[in-house]
Design a protein around this motif. Structure first.
Motif, mmCIF file in Angstrom:
data_model
loop_
_atom_site.group_PDB
_atom_site.id
_atom_site.type_symbol
_atom_site.label_atom_id
_atom_site.label_comp_id
_atom_site.label_asym_id
_atom_site.label_seq_id
_atom_site.Cartn_x
_atom_site.Cartn_y
_atom_site.Cartn_z
ATOM 1 N N MET A 1 -2.791 -10.269 3.510
ATOM 2 C CA MET A 1 -2.533 -9.863 4.894
ATOM 3 C C MET A 1 -1.067 -9.488 5.106
ATOM 4 N N LYS A 2 -0.159 -10.284 4.525
ATOM 5 C CA LYS A 2 1.261 -9.987 4.699
ATOM 6 C C LYS A 2 1.604 -8.606 4.136
ATOM 7 N N ALA A 3 1.002 -8.262 2.997
ATOM 8 C CA ALA A 3 1.271 -6.955 2.381
ATOM 9 C C ALA A 3 0.830 -5.815 3.285
ATOM 10 N N ASP A 4 -0.311 -5.968 3.940
ATOM 11 C CA ASP A 4 -0.796 -4.935 4.868
ATOM 12 C C ASP A 4 0.159 -4.772 6.049
ATOM 13 N N LEU A 5 0.598 -5.894 6.604
ATOM 14 C CA LEU A 5 1.524 -5.838 7.729
ATOM 15 C C LEU A 5 2.830 -5.175 7.321
ATOM 16 N N CYS A 6 3.333 -5.523 6.163
ATOM 17 C CA CYS A 6 4.584 -4.929 5.677
ATOM 18 C C CYS A 6 4.442 -3.421 5.456
ATOM 19 N N SER A 7 3.271 -3.004 5.018
ATOM 20 C CA SER A 7 3.039 -1.585 4.789
ATOM 21 C C SER A 7 3.124 -0.794 6.091
ATOM 22 N N TYR A 8 2.517 -1.315 7.152
ATOM 23 C CA TYR A 8 2.578 -0.625 8.448
ATOM 24 C C TYR A 8 3.998 -0.633 9.016
ATOM 25 N N LEU A 9 4.715 -1.722 8.810
ATOM 26 C CA LEU A 9 6.097 -1.782 9.273
ATOM 27 C C LEU A 9 6.957 -0.780 8.503
ATOM 28 N N LYS A 10 6.760 -0.705 7.210
ATOM 29 C CA LYS A 10 7.512 0.238 6.368
ATOM 30 C C LYS A 10 7.261 1.682 6.811
ATOM 31 N N GLY A 11 6.009 2.010 7.138
ATOM 32 C CA GLY A 11 5.697 3.365 7.575
ATOM 33 C C GLY A 11 6.416 3.734 8.854
ATOM 34 N N GLY A 12 6.462 2.818 9.795
ATOM 35 C CA GLY A 12 7.168 3.082 11.048
ATOM 36 C C GLY A 12 8.654 3.257 10.836
ATOM 37 N N ARG A 13 9.229 2.424 9.985
ATOM 38 C CA ARG A 13 10.659 2.546 9.681
ATOM 39 C C ARG A 13 10.986 3.899 9.061
ATOM 40 N N GLU A 14 10.184 4.305 8.087
ATOM 41 C CA GLU A 14 10.437 5.577 7.394
ATOM 42 C C GLU A 14 10.300 6.760 8.347
ATOM 43 N N SER A 15 9.300 6.705 9.196
ATOM 44 C CA SER A 15 9.082 7.788 10.148
ATOM 45 C C SER A 15 10.264 7.921 11.100
ATOM 46 N N LEU A 16 10.754 6.792 11.579
ATOM 47 C CA LEU A 16 11.874 6.801 12.517
ATOM 48 C C LEU A 16 13.122 7.416 11.892
ATOM 49 N N LEU A 17 13.431 7.037 10.670
ATOM 50 C CA LEU A 17 14.607 7.582 9.998
ATOM 51 C C LEU A 17 14.437 9.060 9.654
ATOM 52 N N TRP A 18 13.225 9.437 9.282
ATOM 53 C CA TRP A 18 12.956 10.827 8.905
ATOM 54 C C TRP A 18 13.258 11.795 10.043
ATOM 55 N N LYS A 19 13.104 11.350 11.269
ATOM 56 C CA LYS A 19 13.305 12.235 12.413
ATOM 57 C C LYS A 19 14.756 12.682 12.578
ATOM 58 N N LEU A 20 15.672 12.040 11.872
ATOM 59 C CA LEU A 20 17.086 12.458 11.922
ATOM 60 C C LEU A 20 17.390 13.578 10.921
ATOM 61 N N ASP A 21 16.546 13.728 9.922
ATOM 62 C CA ASP A 21 16.837 14.651 8.824
ATOM 63 C C ASP A 21 16.995 16.084 9.309
ATOM 64 N N GLY A 22 18.055 16.730 8.818
ATOM 65 C CA GLY A 22 18.243 18.148 9.085
ATOM 66 C C GLY A 22 18.854 18.475 10.423
ATOM 67 N N LEU A 23 19.241 17.479 11.205
ATOM 68 C CA LEU A 23 19.807 17.738 12.532
ATOM 69 C C LEU A 23 21.307 17.461 12.552
ATOM 70 N N GLY A 24 22.012 18.194 13.410
ATOM 71 C CA GLY A 24 23.434 17.985 13.598
ATOM 72 C C GLY A 24 23.716 16.811 14.515
ATOM 73 N N GLU A 25 25.006 16.523 14.692
ATOM 74 C CA GLU A 25 25.418 15.354 15.470
ATOM 75 C C GLU A 25 24.941 15.408 16.915
ATOM 76 N N TYR A 26 25.041 16.560 17.542
ATOM 77 C CA TYR A 26 24.624 16.640 18.941
ATOM 78 C C TYR A 26 23.131 16.392 19.094
ATOM 79 N N ASP A 27 22.343 17.015 18.240
ATOM 80 C CA ASP A 27 20.889 16.917 18.383
ATOM 81 C C ASP A 27 20.344 15.518 18.114
ATOM 82 N N ILE A 28 21.004 14.728 17.286
ATOM 83 C CA ILE A 28 20.505 13.369 17.071
ATOM 84 C C ILE A 28 20.933 12.425 18.192
ATOM 85 N N ARG A 29 21.867 12.868 19.040
ATOM 86 C CA ARG A 29 22.406 12.021 20.099
ATOM 87 C C ARG A 29 21.990 12.454 21.500
#
Length: 206
Positions: A1-29
């Motif tokens: 069960m812990k592994a499943d929970l960690c997997s969903y948490l990891k996916g959310g973390r990766e998605s959140l960080l990915w949204k910054l990729d390729g953008l300049g300073e103004y657009d991320i802020r």
């Protein structure tokens, strides 16, 4: 069960960080909603959340104090990046917060009990906290998805799985127009009904 929970948490973390990729300073802020939701601020908030829930709650303090959380902090201070806070600083903080959280998750059993000071010192299990942080992280990843689409039209779930239909830009333009027309139809029908019914006739014998 812990592994499943960690997997969903990891996916959310990766998605959140990915949204910054390729953008300049103004657009991320830049604030793109009336409540000033912005991409880098969402990452900053997520970092604080990991530090609080997987650190403070279980008596495992993080290496760094955060001046923008706690009783003396300015409202919403963890939801935006000040001019002197760099992208590298905030992303680095999030990665260190994740590492600290993962150490806590690995070290403790799911039924380990901690206490949440901002919930009236309520007793919670690691399982409860994991579910809560997953929900919060995925919620903010959804915010980031919409904000990123407003910035440059980019959308999707994860770098290797965007979870979108395999169609081109012209299909999306047509699809948006269909949705717009469907949204307008009930409003137009209601307006036509009002016009056809006309003003109510007044009976002077009433």
């Amino acid at each position: 069960m812990k592994a499943d929970l960690c997997s969903y948490l990891k996916g959310g973390r990766e998605s959140l960080l990915w949204k910054l990729d390729g953008l300049g300073e103004y657009d991320i802020r830049r604030p793109l909603t009336p409540t000033a939701t912005n991409l880098l601020g969402l990452v900053k908030h997520a970092a604080a959340m990991e530090i609080l829930y997987f650190g403070v709650v279980f008596g495992r303090p993080f290496e760094q104090e955060l001046p923008y959380v706690g009783d003396g902090a300015e409202p919403n201070a963890d939801m935006w990046a000040t001019a002197d806070e760099t992208r590298e600083e905030i992303v680095g903080l999030y990665r260190r917060a994740i590492a600290h959280a993962d150490t806590t998750i690995e070290a403790l059993a799911l039924d380990e009990v901690g206490h949440v000071p901002w919930w009236g010192d309520a007793a919670v299990t690691l399982h409860h906290v994991l579910v809560h942080v997953i929900a919060e992280t995925q919620r903010h990843a959804g915010h980031a998805d919409i904000v990123r689409e407003l910035v440059d039209g980019a959308a999707g779930l994860l770098p290797k799985n965007d979870n979108l239909p395999p169609v081109d830009e012209s299909w999306w333009l047509d699809h948006r127009q269909r949705v717009e027309q469907a949204a307008l139809a009930p409003a137009n029908a209601a307006a036509s009904s009002v016009r056809l019914s006309g003003p109510r006739q007044i009976d002077h014998n009433d």
